[in-house]
Design a protein around this motif. Structure first.
Motif: not given
Length: 174
Positions: A85-94
């Motif tokens: 699987r390919v996934m973008l993880m956007i963490d707005f806090h860090y």
């Protein structure tokens, strides 16, 4: 004094960010270690993108570029890697945790992403939230979006303060 002064070298930073991201995601990686590969924001993106001095439209542009490169890697994925699987993880806090991940999911086990313990809790965000609409992003067809609120309790603190923030996952979600 004005705290929102113009960010110096913004065009150069954006150009370098895009160039490095394109270079790092040109081909689908074949060197997985432990069935996992990741790339964090290039060109020190976690520092200047997160700056209060960086305009919203620049952040949006960088997020859109990350989404596009995630989709590019999905398109480049070899047909014999059906359990990858390919996934973008956007963490707005860090922001430094924002990354594109490629990982193997045997038996459709997504559990390693959301391991809870007595100090960490993951709460699915309201289904009515729309990250694409809130940020003005274009999500390519076939990519799924999931919002999560992460809560981390620091065991060293006695006042039970909770840290964390919103994390958005975009890509081939299970």
């Amino acid at each position: 004094m004005n705290e929102r002064k113009k960010v110096r070298g913004l065009k150069r930073k954006i150009r370098n960010f895009k160039r490095e991201l394109n270079k790092l995601t040109m081909d689908f990686p074949d060197d997985f270690s432990n069935d996992y590969w990741e790339i964090h924001l290039p060109h020190q993106g976690s520092y200047w993108i997160n700056s209060v001095k960086t305009p919203f439209k620049v952040r949006r542009l960088c997020l859109q570029e990350l989404i596009n490169r995630t989709n590019h890697l999905i398109d480049k994925k070899p047909k014999d890697n059906q359990d990858v699987r390919v996934m973008l993880m956007i963490d707005f806090h860090y922001w430094w945790s924002t990354k594109i991940e490629i990982f193997s999911v045997k038996n459709d086990d997504e559990g390693f992403l959301f391991e809870e313990d007595s100090y960490t809790r993951w709460i699915t965000l309201n289904e009515n939230r729309n990250l694409a609409k809130e940020w003005g992003l274009t999500i390519p067809a076939g990519l799924k979006i999931k919002g999560i609120k992460e809560e981390i309790k620091d065991v060293e603190l006695v006042d039970k303060e909770i840290f964390g923030g919103e994390i958005w996952l975009i890509g081939e979600l299970i």
